[in-house]
Design a protein around this motif. Structure first.
Motif, PDB file in Angstrom:
ATOM      1  N   THR A   1      25.185  24.884  54.823  1.00 54.12           N
ATOM      2  CA  THR A   1      24.936  23.408  54.268  1.00 54.12           C
ATOM      3  C   THR A   1      25.414  22.093  55.181  1.00 54.12           C
ATOM      4  O   THR A   1      24.873  21.110  55.149  1.00 54.12           O
ATOM      5  N   ALA A   2      26.653  22.483  55.790  1.00 57.79           N
ATOM      6  CA  ALA A   2      26.940  21.092  56.639  1.00 57.79           C
ATOM      7  C   ALA A   2      25.991  21.079  57.882  1.00 57.79           C
ATOM      8  O   ALA A   2      25.525  19.865  58.188  1.00 57.79           O
TER       9      ALA A   2
ATOM     10  N   PHE B   1      29.675  20.014  50.818  1.00 56.29           N
ATOM     11  CA  PHE B   1      30.047  21.313  51.521  1.00 56.29           C
ATOM     12  C   PHE B   1      30.751  22.166  50.680  1.00 56.29           C
ATOM     13  O   PHE B   1      30.885  23.618  50.836  1.00 56.29           O
TER      14      PHE B   1
ATOM     15  N   GLY C   1      24.436  14.311  51.850  1.00 56.07           N
ATOM     16  CA  GLY C   1      25.405  15.300  51.132  1.00 56.07           C
ATOM     17  C   GLY C   1      25.238  15.342  49.556  1.00 56.07           C
ATOM     18  O   GLY C   1      25.199  16.582  48.976  1.00 56.07           O
TER      19      GLY C   1
ATOM     20  N   PRO D   1      34.712  16.839  50.844  1.00 52.15           N
ATOM     21  CA  PRO D   1      33.968  18.067  50.785  1.00 52.15           C
ATOM     22  C   PRO D   1      33.106  18.317  49.602  1.00 52.15           C
ATOM     23  O   PRO D   1      31.972  18.773  49.659  1.00 52.15           O
TER      24      PRO D   1
ATOM     25  N   GLY E   1      29.007  27.256  53.578  1.00 52.86           N
ATOM     26  CA  GLY E   1      29.651  26.237  53.985  1.00 52.86           C
ATOM     27  C   GLY E   1      29.073  25.580  55.331  1.00 52.86           C
ATOM     28  O   GLY E   1      28.746  24.272  55.469  1.00 52.86           O
TER      29      GLY E   1
ATOM     30  N   VAL F   1      34.895  21.892  57.254  1.00 50.17           N
ATOM     31  CA  VAL F   1      34.226  22.620  56.156  1.00 50.17           C
ATOM     32  C   VAL F   1      34.860  24.280  56.325  1.00 50.17           C
ATOM     33  O   VAL F   1      34.831  24.595  55.515  1.00 50.17           O
TER      34      VAL F   1
ATOM     35  N   SER G   1      29.692  26.142  49.954  1.00 52.77           N
ATOM     36  CA  SER G   1      30.640  27.302  50.099  1.00 52.77           C
ATOM     37  C   SER G   1      30.880  28.134  48.764  1.00 52.77           C
ATOM     38  O   SER G   1      30.734  29.323  48.816  1.00 52.77           O
TER      39      SER G   1
END
Length: 360
Positions: A159-160, A126, A181, A121, A156, A273, A130
């Protein structure tokens, strides 16, 4: 763990197969198979984590031996020692164990989905998402721990979703997901820096300390709420463990076995996430535990793929140990995220060199 049908109505039975180093247990008409080495490794990591936790509970300005810590927890003859252990130190230790396990499982999910040891992450953005969601609440809105937690989760997941959509092309490939990412993470890092520079000084200083990843001032409320949410997410992860193992074989093989590849992958991404966001909301973005724990656990347990249980146990041990070092083994107490960055950065360099040599 694997299952094999038996006969309905069979009584519970257990059998150790030393040739395959597995423990098989029959219950409800099925054989449940456990790898003995994985069980031993998890037990050893658990013992090491308990030892570090006891040492941490006894360390500080008011020093206690391991025996005195145990007495304070289970007997409680000394009221002050019990207060120090249970009310002042225990929430932080409990949080380090639970949050470390969550990060370990989150890293294992993404490394399994992408089949790449660099996927975690904090590498694929991710954690940065967050962090951005939590910063928006802290700096622009203000609010309680639950508000920050909601912001971290929203950031999060958003973004994911962006990374997933940008990486989607007739399915999601691991390498493409990592590259997208990393790009999104760099962009969010710039946004986070801008928000810090434009915020009020006191708020920015508080957010900066929290942004380093810290367990300072962790209360039972934060540890309890975080543990409850993480427990529910781990239950969801257990339900998705079978599709995760089959997705490691590739989408075509997984579909042939009856797995709905994209819905299963999307559900696993959401759970991963959410685990990271829960930790970020309580302690800030703690880096590299999710990267290192699954791979180290895989090497210790010698599993063919990234196993969830060893990753959880090792993540708990790594974060608990890092927090002890950050508090008591440095010239000055530092946020735990500083220690994990130093250790994890060295591990990342080694991993990059190892992967480069393997591909030559």
């Amino acid at each position: 763990m694997q299952t094999r049908p038996g006969h309905a109505g069979d009584a519970p039975a257990a059998r150790v197969d030393f040739g395959r180093r597995t423990l098989r247990w029959r219950r409800g008409g099925f054989w449940l198979r456990f790898d003995l080495r994985t069980i031993v490794v998890c037990a050893a990591i658990t013992a090491a984590t308990v030892l570090v936790a006891l040492v941490t509970l006894g360390s500080g300005d008011y020093v206690l031996s391991i025996g005195e810590v145990g007495s304070a927890i289970f007997v409680g003859d000394d009221g002050f020692a019990r207060t120090v252990v249970l009310e002042w130190r225990m929430p932080r230790v409990a949080a380090s164990i639970v949050f470390g396990a969550a990060l370990g499982v989150s890293g294992a999910i993404f490394q399994s989905l992408t089949r790449n040891p660099l996927a975690s992450p904090d590498i694929i953005g991710f954690s940065a998402g967050s962090y951005t969601g939590a910063l928006i609440v802290i700096i622009l809105i203000g609010g309680s721990y639950l508000d920050v937690a909601a912001g971290a989760l929203a950031g999060g997941i958003t973004t994911a979703a962006v990374v997933y959509l940008l990486a989607f092309k007739r399915g999601v490939q691991g390498f493409r997901l990592i590259v997208v990412g990393i790009a999104i993470s760099a962009m969010l890092g710039s946004l986070n820096t801008w928000m810090m520079l434009t915020a009020d000084l006191e708020v920015a200083m508080t957010a900066a300390v929290w942004g380093a990843g810290t367990l300072n001032a962790t209360s039972w409320e934060q540890a309890g709420i975080g543990a409850l949410v993480i427990f529910l997410l781990l239950c969801a992860t257990a339900a998705l463990a079978r599709p995760l193992r089959q997705l490691e074989l590739g989408d075509d093989a997984a579909k042939a076995l009856g797995v709905r590849a994209e819905p299963s992958r999307l559900g696993l991404i959401v759970v991963g996430v959410a685990l990271t966001a829960t930790v970020t909301a309580a302690a800030g973005p703690i880096a590299f535990v999710a990267l290192a724990a699954p791979q180290i656990a895989r090497r210790l347990a010698r599993t063919p793929g990234v196993a969830l249980a060893p990753a959880a146990f090792l993540g708990a041990f790594l974060l608990c140990t890092a927090d002890y070092v950050a508090q008591h083994r440095l010239p000055a107490a530092l946020p735990v995220g500083v220690v994990t960055v130093v250790v994890g950065g060295g591990y990342l360099v080694w991993l990059l060199i190892h992967e480069a040599r393997r591909r030559i």
